[in-house]
Design a protein around this motif. Structure first.
Motif, short mmCIF file in Angstrom:
data_model
loop_
_atom_site.label_atom_id
_atom_site.label_comp_id
_atom_site.label_asym_id
_atom_site.label_seq_id
_atom_site.Cartn_x
_atom_site.Cartn_y
_atom_site.Cartn_z
N GLY A 15 1.29 -30.78 -125.85
CA GLY A 15 0.58 -32.02 -126.19
C GLY A 15 -0.91 -31.91 -125.99
O GLY A 15 -1.70 -32.34 -126.84
N LEU A 20 6.15 -29.38 -122.71
CA LEU A 20 5.77 -30.47 -123.62
C LEU A 20 4.35 -30.96 -123.32
O LEU A 20 3.58 -31.26 -124.23
CB LEU A 20 6.76 -31.62 -123.50
N ILE A 34 1.45 -41.85 -120.58
CA ILE A 34 2.55 -40.96 -120.93
C ILE A 34 3.76 -41.31 -120.06
O ILE A 34 3.66 -41.36 -118.83
CB ILE A 34 2.19 -39.49 -120.70
N SER A 57 6.78 -39.17 -129.73
CA SER A 57 7.30 -38.18 -128.79
C SER A 57 6.97 -36.79 -129.32
O SER A 57 6.34 -36.63 -130.37
CB SER A 57 8.82 -38.36 -128.62
N ILE A 58 7.39 -35.78 -128.58
CA ILE A 58 7.24 -34.38 -128.99
C ILE A 58 8.58 -33.70 -128.78
O ILE A 58 9.23 -33.90 -127.76
CB ILE A 58 6.16 -33.65 -128.16
N SER A 59 9.00 -32.90 -129.75
CA SER A 59 10.25 -32.14 -129.63
C SER A 59 9.98 -30.67 -129.85
O SER A 59 9.34 -30.28 -130.83
CB SER A 59 11.28 -32.64 -130.65
N LEU A 118 7.26 -39.90 -118.83
CA LEU A 118 8.07 -38.70 -118.73
C LEU A 118 9.45 -39.09 -118.20
O LEU A 118 9.55 -39.75 -117.15
CB LEU A 118 7.43 -37.67 -117.81
N LEU A 148 9.55 -30.26 -119.51
CA LEU A 148 8.49 -31.27 -119.46
C LEU A 148 7.09 -30.67 -119.35
O LEU A 148 6.19 -31.09 -120.09
CB LEU A 148 8.76 -32.27 -118.33
N LEU A 180 7.76 -38.37 -123.32
CA LEU A 180 8.22 -36.98 -123.24
C LEU A 180 9.54 -36.95 -122.48
O LEU A 180 9.63 -37.47 -121.36
CB LEU A 180 7.18 -36.11 -122.54
N TRP A 235 17.91 -36.47 -126.61
CA TRP A 235 16.51 -36.86 -126.90
C TRP A 235 16.48 -38.06 -127.83
O TRP A 235 15.76 -39.03 -127.58
CB TRP A 235 15.79 -35.66 -127.52
#
Length: 349
Positions: A319, A315, A331, A297-299, A333, A312, A274, A283
């Motif tokens: 998640g 996210l 995870i 990942s997550i956007s 970060l 963060l 993340l 990113w």
């Protein structure tokens, strides 16, 4: 990268034997969403929406109501977070707030949040500044408070980021969105924060700056009244991030190297990465340096914009809510903040 001209601090191992974990996480997103085209039309800007989306990765963002304050958004997120854990505010050991400008310079916005949560106990409530990286700073600080005896700490991050920015400079006019997120951290018998590492490099101090009222006072003799009034809503100055591209790459490499050194893990052991989405390109660059695909990942920047310190925890909330974060996952970060100041944490769910 071993011949880098940037000197990063040496990793110092922590003597932490009392651990913490995330007990709850929640967020608040304003109802109103505006897209790039609406901003272009409203301010008569000579840009195309497709160009903005391609350059920074944002198509739309959520905007708080005119009568909402930072502490309003933070309180809504904090209440949801505490309710999810069935946790009473008076049981908290501390309240930590991260925000952009806040309700006022003083008192601290954490005091306003404490009041809106109807806390009947005068627990320690304070702000941790630091812009985009302030959430990780707060997370790291909270872990150290827990290690010395605290039981439960609430971190509330974000607020209103879109109001005090230029409406004509494309680097910021389309970038920011409003949101708040909160996490409840409590004592745990098991270790969850496996590693942490932070740095600051003043070489890029001017790359992203938020001016204060004192800056405007210093310039008042050279500015017309109209210019002074306009400056009130033009507080966040941003240069070209590509001027620091090599540094960003080195920072990611160094953060990861030190996190792996402390945790004993390797990149193959990381289940999800993340990253603060300063913009889409940063990113992508971070994942590229790590050798990680976008699927790990997550956007959220496309429809939320850059929500600064809320990024963060937002996210994390997304998640957990979508099931992309599961028990037992590692995870990573990573934060890229103003200063330039950044760092990372490896958290085992």
């Amino acid at each position: 990268m071993k011949n880098s001209k940037y000197i990063f601090p040496e990793l110092k191992r922590k003597n932490i034997n009392r651990y913490c974990e995330i007990k709850s996480v929640a967020s608040y997103i304003p109802e109103k969403s505006i897209d790039n085209e609406e901003i272009i039309v409203k301010y008569n800007l000579p840009f195309k929406s497709s160009f903005i989306t391609k350059s920074i990765g944002v198509e739309s963002r959520f905007i708080a109501e005119d009568d909402q304050s930072d502490s309003d958004l933070l309180a809504l997120a904090a209440e949801k977070c505490l309710n999810k854990a069935n946790f009473k505010v008076d049981r908290l050991s501390r309240i930590i707030v991260n925000k952009f400008y806040g309700d006022n310079l003083l008192p601290m916005t954490a005091s306003a949040l404490q009041r809106k949560l109807n806390s009947g106990t005068a627990v320690h409530a304070f702000d941790i500044e630091g812009g985009i990286s302030s959430f990780l700073h707060a997370f790291d600080a909270a872990s150290r408070f827990i290690s010395t005896g605290d039981e439960s700490i609430l971190i509330a991050s974000g607020g209103i980021n879109s109001k005090m920015i230029s409406k004509t400079d494309p680097r910021v006019a389309f970038l920011f969105g409003d949101a708040a997120a909160a996490i409840l951290i409590g004592h745990s018998e098991q270790q969850h924060i496996l590693a942490s590492y932070f740095y600051s490099n003043y070489e890029f101090y001017e790359l992203a700056t938020a001016i204060t009222p004192l800056t405007l006072v210093d310039k008042r003799e050279t500015m017309t009244l109209e210019q002074q009034m306009a400056s009130v809503y033009d507080t966040y100055k941003m240069g070209n991030w590509k001027d620091a591209e090599d540094f960003y790459k080195e920072a990611v490499y160094t953060i990861a190297t030190n996190l792996f050194l402390e945790s004993g893990l390797k990149i193959k052991d990381i289940d999800l990465v993340l990253v603060t989405e300063n913009n889409r390109k940063i990113w992508e660059l971070t994942l590229e340096v790590l050798g990680v695909g976008e699927e790990k990942s997550i956007s959220l920047i496309k429809n939320h914009g850059n929500t600064m310190s809320a990024m963060l925890p937002l996210l994390l909330d997304y998640g957990f809510a979508t099931g992309k974060i599961q028990k037992g996952m590692n995870i990573m970060l990573i934060s890229h903040g103003e200063g330039l100041s950044g760092g990372g944490i490896i958290y085992k769910v």
